[in-house]
Design a protein around this motif. Structure first.
Motif, mmCIF file in Angstrom:
data_model
loop_
_atom_site.group_PDB
_atom_site.id
_atom_site.type_symbol
_atom_site.label_atom_id
_atom_site.label_comp_id
_atom_site.label_asym_id
_atom_site.label_seq_id
_atom_site.Cartn_x
_atom_site.Cartn_y
_atom_site.Cartn_z
ATOM 1 N N SER A 152 0.806 -1.219 0.000
ATOM 2 C CA SER A 152 0.000 0.000 0.000
ATOM 3 C C SER A 152 0.837 1.267 0.000
ATOM 4 C CB SER A 152 -0.915 0.014 1.232
ATOM 5 O OG SER A 152 -0.148 -0.009 2.424
ATOM 6 N N GLU A 153 2.162 1.149 0.183
ATOM 7 C CA GLU A 153 3.014 2.331 0.261
ATOM 8 C C GLU A 153 3.699 2.643 -1.061
ATOM 9 O OE1 GLU A 153 5.689 1.234 3.340
ATOM 10 O OE2 GLU A 153 4.413 2.012 4.928
ATOM 11 N N LYS A 154 3.234 2.051 -2.140
ATOM 12 C CA LYS A 154 3.955 2.157 -3.403
ATOM 13 C C LYS A 154 3.952 3.594 -3.937
ATOM 14 C CE LYS A 154 -0.477 1.748 -4.912
ATOM 15 N NZ LYS A 154 -1.656 1.531 -4.069
ATOM 16 N N ILE A 155 5.054 3.933 -4.622
ATOM 17 C CA ILE A 155 5.109 5.185 -5.372
ATOM 18 C C ILE A 155 4.891 4.905 -6.856
ATOM 19 C CG2 ILE A 155 6.676 6.252 -3.719
ATOM 20 C CD1 ILE A 155 8.907 5.825 -5.871
ATOM 21 N N ARG A 156 5.094 3.646 -7.254
ATOM 22 C CA ARG A 156 4.978 3.296 -8.666
ATOM 23 C C ARG A 156 4.550 1.838 -8.781
ATOM 24 N NH1 ARG A 156 10.219 4.918 -11.208
ATOM 25 N NH2 ARG A 156 9.458 6.987 -10.616
ATOM 26 N N THR A 157 3.712 1.555 -9.774
ATOM 27 C CA THR A 157 3.252 0.190 -10.029
ATOM 28 C C THR A 157 3.581 -0.189 -11.461
ATOM 29 O OG1 THR A 157 1.454 0.343 -8.415
ATOM 30 C CG2 THR A 157 1.257 -1.348 -10.108
ATOM 31 N N TYR A 158 4.111 -1.389 -11.633
ATOM 32 C CA TYR A 158 4.493 -1.909 -12.947
ATOM 33 C C TYR A 158 3.547 -3.065 -13.271
ATOM 34 C CZ TYR A 158 8.769 0.581 -11.597
ATOM 35 O OH TYR A 158 9.671 1.526 -11.167
ATOM 36 N N ASN A 159 2.681 -2.873 -14.247
ATOM 37 C CA ASN A 159 1.690 -3.884 -14.632
ATOM 38 C C ASN A 159 2.097 -4.541 -15.944
ATOM 39 O OD1 ASN A 159 -0.161 -1.577 -13.182
ATOM 40 N ND2 ASN A 159 -0.830 -3.637 -12.674
ATOM 41 N N TYR A 160 2.198 -5.874 -15.927
ATOM 42 C CA TYR A 160 2.535 -6.639 -17.124
ATOM 43 C C TYR A 160 1.254 -7.136 -17.789
ATOM 44 C CZ TYR A 160 7.508 -6.893 -15.892
ATOM 45 O OH TYR A 160 8.825 -6.598 -15.601
ATOM 46 N N LYS A 161 1.188 -6.988 -19.108
ATOM 47 C CA LYS A 161 0.016 -7.446 -19.856
ATOM 48 C C LYS A 161 0.054 -8.957 -20.055
ATOM 49 C CE LYS A 161 -2.092 -7.187 -24.460
ATOM 50 N NZ LYS A 161 -2.000 -6.587 -25.801
ATOM 51 N N ASP A 162 1.214 -9.475 -20.482
ATOM 52 C CA ASP A 162 1.356 -10.894 -20.818
ATOM 53 C C ASP A 162 1.160 -11.734 -19.558
ATOM 54 O OD1 ASP A 162 3.944 -12.872 -22.483
ATOM 55 O OD2 ASP A 162 1.968 -13.385 -21.697
ATOM 56 N N PRO A 163 0.162 -12.621 -19.496
ATOM 57 C CA PRO A 163 -0.060 -13.416 -18.282
ATOM 58 C C PRO A 163 1.079 -14.370 -17.976
ATOM 59 C CG PRO A 163 -1.425 -14.227 -20.071
ATOM 60 C CD PRO A 163 -0.812 -12.956 -20.552
ATOM 61 N N ARG A 164 1.931 -14.631 -18.937
ATOM 62 C CA ARG A 164 3.076 -15.499 -18.690
ATOM 63 C C ARG A 164 4.376 -14.730 -18.844
ATOM 64 N NH1 ARG A 164 2.579 -19.282 -15.618
ATOM 65 N NH2 ARG A 164 4.505 -20.126 -16.453
ATOM 66 N N CYS A 165 4.360 -13.468 -18.542
ATOM 67 C CA CYS A 165 5.531 -12.622 -18.739
ATOM 68 C C CYS A 165 6.518 -12.830 -17.604
ATOM 69 C CB CYS A 165 5.132 -11.146 -18.801
ATOM 70 S SG CYS A 165 6.517 -10.043 -19.092
ATOM 71 N N THR A 166 7.649 -13.456 -17.893
ATOM 72 C CA THR A 166 8.703 -13.636 -16.902
ATOM 73 C C THR A 166 9.724 -12.533 -17.091
ATOM 74 O OG1 THR A 166 10.017 -15.002 -18.386
ATOM 75 C CG2 THR A 166 8.372 -16.128 -17.023
ATOM 76 N N PRO A 167 10.590 -12.310 -16.095
ATOM 77 C CA PRO A 167 11.618 -11.282 -16.244
ATOM 78 C C PRO A 167 12.496 -11.488 -17.457
ATOM 79 C CG PRO A 167 11.451 -12.004 -13.953
ATOM 80 C CD PRO A 167 10.577 -12.920 -14.762
ATOM 81 N N THR A 168 12.819 -12.772 -17.794
ATOM 82 C CA THR A 168 13.692 -13.026 -18.936
ATOM 83 C C THR A 168 13.013 -12.640 -20.238
ATOM 84 O OG1 THR A 168 14.717 -14.852 -17.736
ATOM 85 C CG2 THR A 168 15.034 -14.774 -20.121
#
Length: 448
Positions: free
Chosen positions: A366-382
């Motif tokens: 709840s203390e976030k300053i920024r949120t990163y939302n991924y579209k791809d449901p299988r999106c891995t960092p690689t």
């Protein structure tokens, strides 16, 4: 025939409007009785433009307080220039460099004030020219006054920004600390992604960065990592990145396709000189240790690592970056000074009623300053890194809810996630700087 109309202005004044289409002389008989009784006042000349800036059609006089403060800053600039000519200062290299840096910070203020005073002079000359009877000269004066007012409008905002006090840490290098927050192994992977993001941003700014401390996670990624970033005005930009960074995506280890929410915290600590923070030798417990891991006999057999503990605060640092024990010791002390200085700054900020919004929290979602939302449901960092290297999406967009996006909650704006993940965060930082300037101007009452 002329037509006359009397308009009441007050209990003792009226305004006479005379329309004489055929000839102005035909209105003369109407004016003679008024002149005889001394009731007729001379017609008012068209008003001259005032010395002001115009915003939204409204005229706003330049605040005299702003000009007085800027003239005081110019006086300080002149005094520093006189100090540079002092033989005693010239004999001390460190003092001469300090005075030169302080004076150079005021150069832009002095130049802007000189430009404003030049525009004032041009405006006065335009007013004098406007009083001439020659119609052509009056038109030239009107054009000159209009041009000067436009220049004053553009300069007005700059003058107010120059009045804002500068952060003494803005020119310093930083220790950039990233820690995994809520989310388990996925939080550690996300912390590693942030480490890559800010390393790329530092490279794009022409800064030097290196990892001075890192604690790896079993699932990949890092539990915590500290970057040393050196360059021009590093802290002035990166200080707006402090806080909780939240990510929403499907981890690579998720088998049912559920979206997980994880966090990582970012802390920005300006590098501090030895004289700024006093560290008593008795407060430090330091041991040499073997670094361990890959690197040959020097790493595994020679005690080059430094295990440092600061007793009053409980801060513990394990530094293995350098191959020399002496260099690791210097680096550990440098990191300790930065942490202690940051603690002092936070204590001072907590005592101020108008505490800045951009603080490092506990790592809660709840203390976030920024949120990163991924579209791809299988999106891995690689897969994310592979995709963003080929992307040419603009930095700042307004994507649809299902698109990958980065949302800065302080700005209330969305940005293209692909660009952000590759370190293209300069547009976000510039908007944060502008927001901070607006808030500080409002606190000084100069936001009108």
């Amino acid at each position: 025939l002329p037509v006359a109309c009397f308009l009441p202005r007050s209990s003792s004044r009226v305004q006479l409007l005379v329309a004489a289409p055929s000839s102005q002389l035909m209105a003369g008989p109407l004016l003679l009785p008024l002149i005889a009784h001394g009731w007729l006042a001379a017609p008012r000349a068209p008003p001259l433009p005032a010395m002001c800036s115009r915003r939204g059609g409204a005229a706003v006089m330049v605040d005299a307080f702003v000009l007085d403060r800027l003239r005081e800053m110019r006086k300080v600039h002149d005094e520093l220039g006189a100090q540079l000519e002092d033989p005693a200062v010239q004999a001390n290299v460190e003092e001469m460099l300090r005075v030169s840096r302080e004076r150079s910070k005021l150069d832009s203020t002095v130049e802007a004030l000189a430009e404003w005073e030049s525009l004032e002079q041009r405006l006065e000359e335009g007013k004098e020219l406007f009083n001439e009877e020659d119609a052509e000269l009056r038109e030239m004066a009107r054009a000159e006054i209009r041009e000067v007012e436009e220049a004053m409008e553009a300069l007005d905002g700059r003058l107010k920004l120059l009045l804002l006090p500068t952060d003494p840490n803005d020119d310093k290098n930083v220790m950039f600390e990233i820690r995994a927050g809520t989310g388990g192994d996925e939080a550690a992977i996300w912390a590693n992604d942030l480490l890559s993001l800010y390393s790329r941003y530092a490279q794009s700014q022409g800064w030097q960065s290196r990892v001075v401390s890192a604690s790896d996670s079993d699932a990949g990624g890092v539990r915590d990592a500290t970057l040393e970033i050196k360059g021009e005005s590093v802290y002035s930009k990166l200080k707006f990145e402090a806080g909780v960074h939240r990510v929403q995506r499907v981890p690579a280890t998720e088998t049912q396709g559920r979206v997980h929410t994880s966090t990582a915290t970012v802390a920005i600590m300006p590098e501090v000189d030895e004289v700024a923070v006093e560290i008593k030798p008795g407060d430090i417990e330091m041991h040499a240790a073997r670094s361990g891991g890959a690197g040959g006999q020097n790493v595994n057999k020679v005690e080059t690592a430094i295990d440092l503990t600061h007793k009053p605060t409980g801060i513990r640092l394990f530094v293995t970056q350098e191959r020399s024990q002496l260099k690791n010791k210097e680096l550990a002390l440098q990191m300790l000074r930065a942490k202690l200085y940051q603690m002092q700054v936070e204590e001072q900020q907590a005592a101020v009623a108008s505490q800045r919004k951009m603080q490092v929290g506990t790592g809660s979602r709840s203390e976030k300053i920024r949120t990163y939302n991924y579209k791809d449901p299988r999106c891995t960092p690689t897969t994310a890194r592979v995709r963003v290297e080929k992307a040419t999406v603009p930095y700042h967009t307004t994507p649809q809810p299902q698109d990958s996006r980065c949302t800065d909650h302080r700005l209330g704006s969305n940005f293209a996630l692909d660009g952000v993940l590759t370190g293209q965060i300069e547009p976000i930082i510039q908007q944060c700087i502008a927001l901070d300037e607006q808030e500080r101007l409002k606190e000084l009452g100069l936001d009108q």
